[in-house]
Design a protein around this motif. Structure first.
Motif, short mmCIF file in Angstrom:
data_model
loop_
_atom_site.label_atom_id
_atom_site.label_comp_id
_atom_site.label_asym_id
_atom_site.label_seq_id
_atom_site.Cartn_x
_atom_site.Cartn_y
_atom_site.Cartn_z
N LEU A 142 24.74 45.90 -31.18
CA LEU A 142 24.39 45.12 -30.00
C LEU A 142 25.52 44.95 -29.00
N LYS A 143 26.76 45.20 -29.42
CA LYS A 143 27.88 44.91 -28.52
C LYS A 143 27.84 45.71 -27.22
N LYS A 144 27.14 46.84 -27.23
CA LYS A 144 27.04 47.62 -26.00
C LYS A 144 26.07 46.97 -25.00
N TYR A 145 25.24 46.03 -25.49
CA TYR A 145 24.30 45.34 -24.61
C TYR A 145 24.75 43.92 -24.26
N LEU A 146 25.72 43.42 -25.00
CA LEU A 146 26.17 42.04 -24.82
C LEU A 146 27.54 42.02 -24.13
N PRO A 147 27.89 40.93 -23.42
CA PRO A 147 27.12 39.68 -23.27
C PRO A 147 25.97 39.81 -22.28
N ALA A 151 21.38 34.20 -16.31
CA ALA A 151 20.60 34.02 -15.08
C ALA A 151 19.58 35.13 -14.87
N SER A 152 19.64 36.17 -15.70
CA SER A 152 18.74 37.30 -15.54
C SER A 152 17.68 37.29 -16.64
N ASN A 157 14.15 41.69 -21.99
CA ASN A 157 14.12 43.15 -22.08
C ASN A 157 14.74 43.65 -23.38
N LEU A 158 15.81 42.97 -23.82
CA LEU A 158 16.52 43.42 -25.01
C LEU A 158 15.72 43.18 -26.29
N VAL A 159 14.88 42.14 -26.29
CA VAL A 159 14.13 41.84 -27.52
C VAL A 159 12.99 42.83 -27.76
N ARG A 160 12.68 43.66 -26.79
CA ARG A 160 11.50 44.52 -26.89
C ARG A 160 11.58 45.52 -28.04
N ASP A 161 12.79 45.89 -28.46
CA ASP A 161 12.88 46.86 -29.57
C ASP A 161 13.02 46.18 -30.93
N GLY A 162 13.12 44.86 -30.94
CA GLY A 162 13.10 44.11 -32.20
C GLY A 162 14.43 43.97 -32.92
N VAL A 163 15.45 44.70 -32.49
CA VAL A 163 16.73 44.67 -33.21
C VAL A 163 17.41 43.32 -33.06
N LEU A 164 17.46 42.81 -31.86
CA LEU A 164 18.16 41.54 -31.59
C LEU A 164 17.60 40.41 -32.45
N LEU A 165 16.28 40.28 -32.50
CA LEU A 165 15.68 39.18 -33.25
C LEU A 165 15.95 39.31 -34.75
N CYS A 166 15.92 40.55 -35.25
CA CYS A 166 16.23 40.75 -36.68
C CYS A 166 17.67 40.34 -36.97
N LYS A 167 18.58 40.72 -36.10
CA LYS A 167 19.99 40.38 -36.29
C LYS A 167 20.19 38.86 -36.20
N LEU A 168 19.47 38.21 -35.29
CA LEU A 168 19.60 36.76 -35.11
C LEU A 168 19.11 36.03 -36.35
N ILE A 169 18.06 36.53 -36.97
CA ILE A 169 17.56 35.94 -38.22
C ILE A 169 18.64 36.01 -39.30
N ASN A 170 19.35 37.12 -39.36
CA ASN A 170 20.41 37.25 -40.36
C ASN A 170 21.59 36.34 -40.07
N VAL A 171 21.81 36.00 -38.81
CA VAL A 171 22.85 35.03 -38.48
C VAL A 171 22.43 33.65 -38.98
N LEU A 219 5.83 40.39 -28.71
CA LEU A 219 7.27 40.61 -28.67
C LEU A 219 7.60 41.93 -27.99
N ILE A 220 6.77 42.94 -28.22
CA ILE A 220 7.00 44.23 -27.56
C ILE A 220 6.91 44.06 -26.04
N GLU A 221 6.01 43.17 -25.60
CA GLU A 221 5.87 42.90 -24.18
C GLU A 221 6.96 41.96 -23.67
N GLY A 222 7.72 41.35 -24.58
CA GLY A 222 8.79 40.44 -24.19
C GLY A 222 8.31 39.19 -23.49
N ARG A 223 7.20 38.62 -23.97
CA ARG A 223 6.65 37.42 -23.32
C ARG A 223 7.65 36.27 -23.41
#
Length: 677
Positions: A142-147, A151-152, A157-171, A219-223
């Motif tokens: 994720l470091k290539k997408y963060l920070p 305000a945007s 947009n980043l959650v659409r592929d599911g990786v971020l949320l999976c990583k956040l659960i592990n945190v 989640l795919i739609e990023g609602r």
């Protein structure tokens, strides 16, 4: 699953008022009514709407008729699906306006996913983005997408592929997901994205999130409102992880006697945090009692007293002398910064009483300086016996399973919360609709003890009607909090649910009962011929601890779902742990909603292995439509085996008891079914 499109509505605004789970459920109700007479008219709506979420037990059919009459002069007016949805929204809005619900903030633990509260709180979004940037900024993927820029809309947009949320659960709960199973290549195809989101939702349920109204498509739609609702729950679970007696036994300092101790053990983490806060405020001389993280902290005085008590070296008389709430809030946050507390909120958030952000702020203070005694000599909770560890593991599994069912009550402490009987009645009504006589049930708060006994007597009565083994068990045993009997009852209830759902699948059973033997035989038939592992002799076969059989089973029901390069021989304890963690993650990624821990596979807990296998079987039969013939030798099909130990199943099939609104259309409309999202 892979070809799922969802229920589409021509009006984009109307489409965005509902989740896909809600739309599927509402479409099912609409079509069911239409099939009866060939059309849906206004006159059909009162009994139908009166059973829907947000209206049931809140408004009468007569009141619904009156509200509809304001928009439709004739009850014979025919409605299409979109008009039906609009009528539902209008009814919800009127009911909310009447009850004042629109003014109430959403719960941080049970995130709002209703159709009426879709506005985005920018302060909350900014805080969650800051949290993500802080905890995942160094993640190798994720470091290539963060920070992210708060305000945007980068977050959505980043959650659409599911990786971020999976990583956040592990945190939030380390080790929940085996990250080797997350699809993390640069560009994911629709199937890989869907797998990640299925894994995310099933894992979120496995740590205590409420995701009844969220589907993978949402989640795919990023609602935004659903994404923030899920993220807020995950972050809260992380922040409140230490708010229990097991992690922080010093919390016993908050009570004086055994009666208070029972009350303390029954409190959820949020209420426990309030009790901790008031404990210090009282000692500091604060005259009021803080009952919420909104209106009671808006003036900043409670924070001033709390920080002065916990960190006198950073305190200043100016903060209490200040009359301006905004200025006081500014000084409070400056003091908190000196404790290295992350600033989840601004002065404005304090003054406006943002409940989610204020809770996060207090939780951070607790984590950094709880001000409790370090003397734990008299505390034995952290030195649990092996039997206690198993009971604790089972309690966790049942609690998570119950919370995944979408019942109205959220369970924080299983053994305490079931004692009045209401929660178990709700679960029974979900698992065996129509079994509960609500006229003979009393809803909490219950002041008279005999009412609790009445509730629990009905629970035992229903259990016997379902052929549970309940010899010499009475309702009072539940009221008294008998852990062994509570666990034994819940195991049988969960097993009943599993076998009933397998029986009801249209593909195979033709109404015949399903037994444990059938599940065992099915699993062995799937793995038959494998060179890697022998057949499973029983659900307590010690060879299962290696994990190879279960991985072969997962691979058999969906080829290529297991990456065999990641699998070990399972010879050492460390290798067994790796395999077990991978099994659970792959099962969730597949679509099974399970709550067991790696230790449950390593130790071969037969009940947990049984329900894991049944979950995989249910998913497989749904997807393939294979014909499965139950064995004729079924002597214990609906009666759970009694092994005398009362230990509970440590994983279940949460979406095997999927919300009825969602299950009706999963096969009839879309041609497929999903579990766990």
């Amino acid at each position: 699953m892979s070809n799922f499109v969802g229920v589409l509505v021509s009006d984009p605004w109307l489409q965005n008022q509902f989740t896909q789970v809600e739309l599927r459920g509402l479409k099912s109700k609409f079509l069911s009514t239409k099939r009866e007479s060939g059309h849906v008219i206004v006159g059909d709506l009162p009994p139908l709407m009166g059973k829907l979420k947000g209206l049931k037990d809140v408004v009468t059919e007569q009141e619904i008729t009156g509200i509809l009459a304001e928009s439709y002069a004739e009850t014979s007016h025919e409605l299409d699906f979109e008009s039906f949805l609009q009528a539902y929204l209008n009814l919800q809005a009127r009911v909310a306006e009447k009850s004042g619900e629109m003014k109430n903030s959403s719960s941080f633990l049970k995130a709002t996913t209703t159709t009426l509260l879709h506005t985005i709180n920018e302060s909350e979004k900014a805080s969650y983005v800051a949290h993500i940037n802080s905890y995942l900024g160094e993640d190798s993927f994720l470091k290539k997408y963060l920070p992210l820029d708060p305000a945007s809309n980068e977050l959505f947009n980043l959650v659409r592929d599911g990786v971020l949320l999976c990583k956040l659960i592990n945190v939030a709960v380390p080790g929940t997901i085996d990250e080797r199973a997350i699809n993390t290549k640069g560009v994911l195809n629709p199937w890989e994205r869907n797998e990640n989101h299925t894994l995310c939702l099933n894992s979120a349920k496995a740590i205590g999130c409420t995701v009844v109204n969220i589907g993978t498509q949402d989640l795919i739609e990023g609602r935004p409102h659903l994404v923030l609702g899920l993220i807020s729950q995950i972050i809260k679970i992380q922040l409140l992880a230490d708010l229990n007696l097991k992690k922080t036994p010093q919390l016993m300092e908050l009570v004086d006697d055994s009666k208070d101790m029972e009350e303390l053990m029954s409190l959820g983490p949020e209420k426990l945090l309030l009790k901790w806060m008031n404990f210090h405020l009282k000692k500091a001389g604060y005259k009021k009692t803080v009952t919420n993280f909104s209106s009671d902290v808006k003036d900043g005085e409670a924070y001033a007293y709390l920080l002065n008590a916990l960190a006198p070296e950073h305190s200043s008389p100016a903060v209490l002398d200040t009359k301006d709430p905004n200025e006081r809030a500014k000084i409070v946050l400056e003091q908190a910064e000196k404790l290295d507390c992350k600033r989840y909120l601004s002065e404005k958030d304090i003054v406006e009483g943002s409940p989610n952000l204020n809770l996060a702020f207090v939780a951070q203070i607790f984590q950094h300086r709880n001000g409790l005694s370090t003397d734990t000599k008299s505390i034995s909770l952290s030195q649990m016996m092996p039997d206690d560890i198993q009971v604790s593991r089972d309690e966790r599994a049942f609690r998570l399973w119950i919370n995944s069912l979408g019942i109205a009550t959220y369970v924080n402490n299983l053994f305490e919360d079931v004692r009045n009987g209401w929660v178990l009645l709700e679960v029974l009504d979900k698992v065996s609709p129509g079994s509960v006589n609500w006229k003979h049930a009393t809803k909490p708060p219950i002041k008279m003890p005999f009412r609790k006994v009445e509730n629990c007597n009905q629970i035992i009565k229903i259990g016997k009607e379902l052929n549970f083994s309940l010899i010499n068990v009475a309702g009072n045993d539940i009221v008294q909090g008998n852990k062994k009997l509570i666990l034994a009852y819940l195991w049988q209830l969960m097993r009943f649910n599993i076998l009933k759902l397998l029986k009801n699948l249209r593909y195979h059973s033709q109404g015949k009962e399903i037994s444990d033997v059938d599940i065992l035989n099915w699993a062995n038939s799937k793995v038959k011929g494998s060179a890697r592992t022998p057949q499973m002799e029983s659900f307590k076969d010690k060879n299962l601890s290696y994990g190879i059989f279960l991985l072969e089973l997962l691979s058999a029901v969906k080829p290529r779902t297991v990456n065999w390069k990641l699998v070990t021989t399972g010879e050492s304890d460390e290798e067994k742990k790796l395999n077990a963690t991978y099994i659970i993650t792959v099962a969730r990624k597949l679509g099974c909603s399970v709550f067991l821990l790696p230790e449950d596979i390593i130790e071969v807990n037969q009940k947990m292995i049984l329900t894991l296998t049944a979950s995989i079987m249910y998913w497989s039969l749904q997807q393939t439509g294979e014909n499965f013939e139950p064995s004729e030798e079924d002597s214990v099909s609906q009666t759970a085996p009694s092994d005398g130990d009362g230990s509970a199943v440590a994983e279940s099939i949460s979406d095997l008891a999927i919300d009825d609104a969602a299950s009706d259309t999963s096969q009839s409309e879309n041609g497929n079914s999903t579990i766990g999202g």
